[in-house]
Write an enzyme that holds these catalytic residues in place. Structure first.
Site, PDB file in Angstrom:
ATOM      1  N   LYS A  73     -14.537  10.045 -13.708  1.00  0.00           N
ATOM      2  CA  LYS A  73     -13.197   9.583 -13.327  1.00  0.00           C
ATOM      3  C   LYS A  73     -13.172   8.099 -12.968  1.00  0.00           C
ATOM      4  O   LYS A  73     -12.112   7.522 -12.795  1.00  0.00           O
ATOM      5  CB  LYS A  73     -12.674  10.400 -12.141  1.00  0.00           C
ATOM      6  N   CYS A  74     -14.348   7.497 -12.848  1.00  0.00           N
ATOM      7  CA  CYS A  74     -14.455   6.092 -12.438  1.00  0.00           C
ATOM      8  C   CYS A  74     -14.544   5.193 -13.679  1.00  0.00           C
ATOM      9  O   CYS A  74     -15.421   5.366 -14.519  1.00  0.00           O
ATOM     10  CB  CYS A  74     -15.703   5.917 -11.572  1.00  0.00           C
ATOM     11  N   SER A  75     -13.638   4.214 -13.769  1.00  0.00           N
ATOM     12  CA  SER A  75     -13.621   3.331 -14.936  1.00  0.00           C
ATOM     13  C   SER A  75     -14.911   2.521 -15.055  1.00  0.00           C
ATOM     14  O   SER A  75     -15.411   2.291 -16.158  1.00  0.00           O
ATOM     15  CB  SER A  75     -12.412   2.402 -14.884  1.00  0.00           C
ATOM     16  N   ASN A  84     -19.754   9.185 -12.521  1.00  0.00           N
ATOM     17  CA  ASN A  84     -18.498   9.832 -12.143  1.00  0.00           C
ATOM     18  C   ASN A  84     -17.528   9.564 -13.291  1.00  0.00           C
ATOM     19  O   ASN A  84     -17.044   8.441 -13.438  1.00  0.00           O
ATOM     20  CB  ASN A  84     -17.966   9.259 -10.834  1.00  0.00           C
TER      21      ASN A  84
END
Length: 117
Positions: A12-14, A10
């Site tokens: 958007k996931c750090s 993902n």
């Protein structure tokens, strides 16, 4: 010889971005599966569970609204039903998941993947 590495990612996931960075720092070009764009099949979820050695409940993100709104903490829900919810709401999947051959790990923290590489 590099074995194929797959990351369920993902962007958007750090934590997911960090895991991808770790993989690439080892000069490995992984297969990236954007599971939020291309939903997983039941077979894919079952294969992931087998490689992780975990149950469906172990890979669900319990803090998500979809988890709470659908009362997925209900112990009477079957594994098949929980897998259906995961397929319907892919953001419920713990991330990132990195796979190498017959083994997989959840990259939380991202350094977990180092043992797999």
């Amino acid at each position: 010889m590099n074995k194929e590495i797959i990351i369920y990612h993902n962007p958007k996931c750090s934590k997911s971005r960090k895991a991808l960075e770790i993989i690439k720092s080892k000069n490995i070009e992984p297969t990236i599966i954007l599971y939020l764009v291309n939903k997983l099949s039941k077979t894919e979820v079952e294969n992931l569970l087998s490689k992780l050695g975990l149950s469906i409940r172990d890979i669900l993100r319990t803090g998500e609204d979809e988890y709470k709104n659908n009362n997925l903490k209900n112990e009477n829900l079957s594994d098949d039903k929980l897998i259906e919810f995961l397929i319907k709401f892919p953001k419920l999947l713990q991330r990132p998941i990195v796979v190498k051959n017959s083994k997989a790990v959840i990259g939380r923290p991202p350094e977990n993947i180092l043992n797999l590489l």
